[in-house]
Design a protein around this motif. Structure first.
Motif, mmCIF file in Angstrom:
data_model
loop_
_atom_site.group_PDB
_atom_site.id
_atom_site.type_symbol
_atom_site.label_atom_id
_atom_site.label_comp_id
_atom_site.label_asym_id
_atom_site.label_seq_id
_atom_site.Cartn_x
_atom_site.Cartn_y
_atom_site.Cartn_z
ATOM 1 N N MET B 1 0.825 -1.204 0.000
ATOM 2 C CA MET B 1 0.000 0.000 0.000
ATOM 3 C C MET B 1 0.855 1.248 0.000
ATOM 4 N N THR B 2 2.068 1.105 0.556
ATOM 5 C CA THR B 2 2.891 2.307 0.653
ATOM 6 C C THR B 2 3.883 2.374 -0.495
ATOM 7 N N ARG B 3 3.601 1.659 -1.574
ATOM 8 C CA ARG B 3 4.505 1.731 -2.724
ATOM 9 C C ARG B 3 4.618 3.161 -3.172
ATOM 10 N N ARG B 4 5.835 3.585 -3.415
ATOM 11 C CA ARG B 4 6.038 4.955 -3.859
ATOM 12 C C ARG B 4 5.721 5.056 -5.334
ATOM 13 N N VAL B 5 5.063 6.098 -5.689
ATOM 14 C CA VAL B 5 4.807 6.338 -7.099
ATOM 15 C C VAL B 5 6.067 6.939 -7.685
ATOM 16 N N ILE B 7 8.297 9.252 -9.311
ATOM 17 C CA ILE B 7 7.923 10.642 -9.545
ATOM 18 C C ILE B 7 7.945 11.000 -11.025
ATOM 19 N N LEU B 8 8.878 10.367 -11.767
ATOM 20 C CA LEU B 8 8.949 10.710 -13.187
ATOM 21 C C LEU B 8 7.727 10.170 -13.911
ATOM 22 N N ALA B 10 4.882 9.540 -12.589
ATOM 23 C CA ALA B 10 3.730 10.350 -12.175
ATOM 24 C C ALA B 10 3.708 11.666 -12.926
ATOM 25 N N ALA B 11 4.900 12.214 -13.127
ATOM 26 C CA ALA B 11 4.970 13.496 -13.829
ATOM 27 C C ALA B 11 4.476 13.362 -15.256
ATOM 28 N N LEU B 14 0.907 12.972 -15.360
ATOM 29 C CA LEU B 14 0.211 14.114 -14.783
ATOM 30 C C LEU B 14 -0.509 14.957 -15.823
ATOM 31 N N LEU B 17 -3.682 13.389 -16.667
ATOM 32 C CA LEU B 17 -4.600 13.514 -15.533
ATOM 33 C C LEU B 17 -5.135 14.933 -15.418
#
Lengths: 393, 322
Positions: B1-5, B7-8, B10-11, B14, B17
């Protein structure tokens, strides 16, 4: 001068295919960085607006980005839980108004968000039809969710099971639609809103079943010892909350332990917000508090870095395109030797010939730039809407 | 559940989104209800128990409109309002709760949290647990009972004053400009409640440690306040107890030789006669949980004082336990 432009125009019009290709190439090479800037700027503005409209967000310790994406945009993985007691603590502090969020289930592709009535006022959501949820088992839909699910007030929405093959998992709950919001053009449009207690019922923390003390429930009773009645597996549990069975719904355990995926904290003022953030600095606190605007700014900084690389790549492609265009012109000069000789023989000076050729280039560049300008205006006005429709269709 | 997204990633995602968003927001939804005009002038207050309605009316006077929309003849503790009535509660400026789990329907309703006022939140240490309640077990969570905190705090005048104070503070918080009006309303109410408290205390002193029965376990705060030697039954005034209940009562009477039974409402004549035959007289002590044509909270509590005063000066003759 007019005659020079006339001859240049006639030439370009005669070779209209070549001209169109050149104009389009130049237009695209100009538009791409401009359009990218416009669209990214618009996107960043919208993202920042929602993040800035959410002063503080509390959630389980972990990735702040995951918490923000989950709580504001209902995307990303479900973050770890925080207990309801965290919300109570914020409320008791008097520093902020807490708004619960429990966004872990879906109705088909649409997120089911358990929250409280304060959320709708906080987000400025306006009802287009029906009323607000009043009791557990009722839901309210965002405009897009209502359209996609093809339901309205009086219809029902079924929560999706977590796993088709998990027989011991969460069973679907049939929820009655009592209100539909007008489009807000935010992620709220895609949401099925329920009271957080309804979300807990979907999770199995609360449930309704036949009255085990009633005479007709004998078949569902495994044993009775004094005041303790033990049910067997045949006890009838309800998967829809109706006026007839709502009184049988109840919650087990300590409410303070009930889970939330996040809490929006609306501080009374700036100072209260800072004081509240200070409370979460203590190492023994199991939750984190973030400013969504800060998290999104960090993310957007990354986006802008990526954009800079993309723009640089487009710049290199642009140089290549211009070089190709120059090559096309140079090669065309060879093909046009007889045409140029004819112009000289009928009295055209070398300067005039050069002026005609330069005019052709200028006209192509101006047309390309104008086309790019039109595309940029269209992108700024309709781009985000068109892509949004394309993405959500 | 705490897997980090990442950042790249996600960017990059984004932009898509963000483009799913569009501009524009609507106005905040105005609460529904036909009270809009009243709300401009007076605070609209809803209560979940009759005494709270009475306290709010006394404190708020003309500055408030107080509603407790329970149908006649319904036990407020068991009442489950319709969604339409819950919507009326949503429109209130304040919703007065008794706390301690009173009005179970609150657990199933959607009400604006910031308008809820738990009038007994100020004395959690003085709440009493309710005994009994059917336990049941099913599913992975095992046994659980639905018994909770004893609800009728307002029978103890001291607790009633604390609840009235909480109502006053909540009203002032919502309408500070009327603070003087609310404080004077509270002061008058407090005087009346203190007079009640004094009368009950005097009567309880005269009663001494004489044993009593209460027909229903809704008086624990009153019993505790005045240190009464009392036991509670589960008898309903409109039902004649069964033979088994009489048998149990006779046995209890041996251990606890009470000469008085206090009922929530006038009992059936047959019940009263049977009690008389056992040397136990009946008196009515109205818990004031519901509105009544017989009077408001204060009038009914004063009648309770009068009834209670008779216990110490009018001991019936013992006719023997059969």
């Amino acid at each position: 001068m007019t005659d020079i432009l006339f001859l240049a125009w006639r030439y370009l019009a005669h070779y209209r295919v070549k001209t169109a290709i050149l104009v389009t190439s130049i237009a695209l090479i100009v538009f791409l960085p401009v359009g990218l800037n416009v669209l990214v700027g618009q996107s960043a503005e919208q993202l920042t607006a929602r993040a800035e409209a959410t002063p503080l967000l509390v959630g389980a310790k972990g990735s702040p980005l995951e918490l923000v994406l989950s709580s504001l945009y209902f995307e990303s993985d479900v973050p770890d839980d925080i207990p309801w007691a965290e919300l109570e603590a914020i409320a008791d502090s008097g520093l902020a108004q807490p708004i619960p969020l429990d966004a872990r289930f879906r109705a088909r592709a649409h997120p089911i968000v358990g929250t409280s009535l304060e959320y709708f006022d906080f987000r400025g959501l306006r009802l287009a039809e029906g009323r607000r949820m009043a009791v557990v088992g009722e839901c309210m839909l965002g405009a897009r969710a209502a359209a996609d699910l093809a339901v309205g007030v009086g219809d029902a929405v079924l929560s999706s099971p977590e796993s088709l093959f998990d027989l011991a998992g969460v069973y679907p709950l049939r929820m009655r639609v009592v209100g539909v919001f007008a489009a807000s053009h935010t992620p709220d449009d895609r949401v099925v809103f329920v009271d957080v207690k309804t979300s807990w019922i979907i999770q199995g923390l609360g449930h309704g079943h036949q009255d085990l003390a009633a005479a007709g429930a004998a078949a569902a009773v495994l044993k009775q010892e004094g005041n303790l009645i033990t049910a067997n597996a045949s006890v009838v549990q309800y998967n829809e909350i109706t006026p007839e069975n709502i009184d049988s719904f109840h919650f087990h355990g300590d409410l303070g332990e009930y889970p939330l995926t996040g809490v929006i904290a609306v501080p009374r003022d700036e100072k209260s917000g800072v004081l509240l953030m200070g409370r979460f600095e203590r190492p023994e606190v199991a939750a984190q508090i973030v400013r969504p605007a800060t998290v999104m700014t960090e993310l957007l900084d990354t986006v802008f870095t990526v954009r800079a690389y993309v723009v640089a790549a487009i710049g290199f492609a642009g140089v290549g395109t211009l070089a190709t265009a120059a090559l096309v012109f140079l090669l065309s000069l060879r093909l046009r030797e007889r045409e140029i000789e004819t112009i000289v023989k009928i009295g055209g000076s070398p300067m005039r010939v050069a002026a005609i050729l330069v005019s052709e280039i200028v006209v192509v560049l101006v047309l390309g730039a104008a086309f790019a300008g039109v595309l940029a205006v269209l992108a700024s006005r309709y781009g985000s809407e068109a892509i949004r429709l394309w993405i959500t269709s | 559940m705490t897997r980090r997204v990442p950042i790249l990633a996600a960017a990059i995602g984004l932009i898509g989104l963000a483009l799913a968003l569009a501009c524009g927001t609507g106005e905040a939804e105005k609460p529904p209800g036909a009270e809009a005009e009243l709300r401009d002038e007076r605070l609209l207050v809803f209560a979940v128990a009759y005494p709270l309605q009475y306290f709010a009316e006394r404190i708020g006077g003309d500055a408030v409109v107080v509603r407790f929309p329970i149908p006649a003849g319904i036990d407020p503790a068991q009442w489950s309002p319709s969604a339409e009535i819950v919507a009326e509660y949503q429109a209130a400026d304040l919703v007065l709760l008794n706390g301690g789990g009173y009005a179970q329907w609150l657990k199933r309703a959607s009400l604006p949290r910031r308008r809820l006022v738990d009038t007994s939140a100020g004395f959690p240490e003085r709440r009493l647990r309710e005994s009994g309640g059917v336990e049941h077990a099913h599913g992975p969570e095992g046994e659980h009972a639905h018994a909770g905190v004893a609800p009728m705090t307002w029978i103890d005048p001291e607790l009633a004053i604390a609840q009235a104070r909480a109502i006053t503070d909540a009203l002032i918080a919502v309408r500070p400009s009327a603070a003087e009006r609310f404080e004077s309303g509270f002061a008058a109410l407090e005087r009346d409640l203190r007079a009640l408290e004094h009368s009950f205390a005097v009567a309880a002193q005269e009663l001494g440690g004489a044993p009593l029965f209460f027909s229903h376990p809704v008086y624990p705060y009153f019993i505790r306040r005045y240190g009464l030697n009392a036991r509670s039954l589960h008898w309903e005034p409109h039902e004649v107890p069964t033979e088994a209940m009489w048998t149990d009562f006779r046995a209890a009477l041996v251990e606890h030789p009470a000469r008085w039974m206090l009922w929530e409402a006038p009992p059936e004549a047959a019940s009263e006669a049977l009690l008389e035959s056992l040397g136990v007289r009946s008196r009515v002590f109205d818990p004031c949980a519901q509105p009544s044509e017989s009077g408001d909270y204060l009038e009914r509590m004063r009648r309770n004082v009068e009834e209670f005063e008779t216990l110490g000066v009018n001991q019936p003759a013992v006719s023997g336990v059969q």
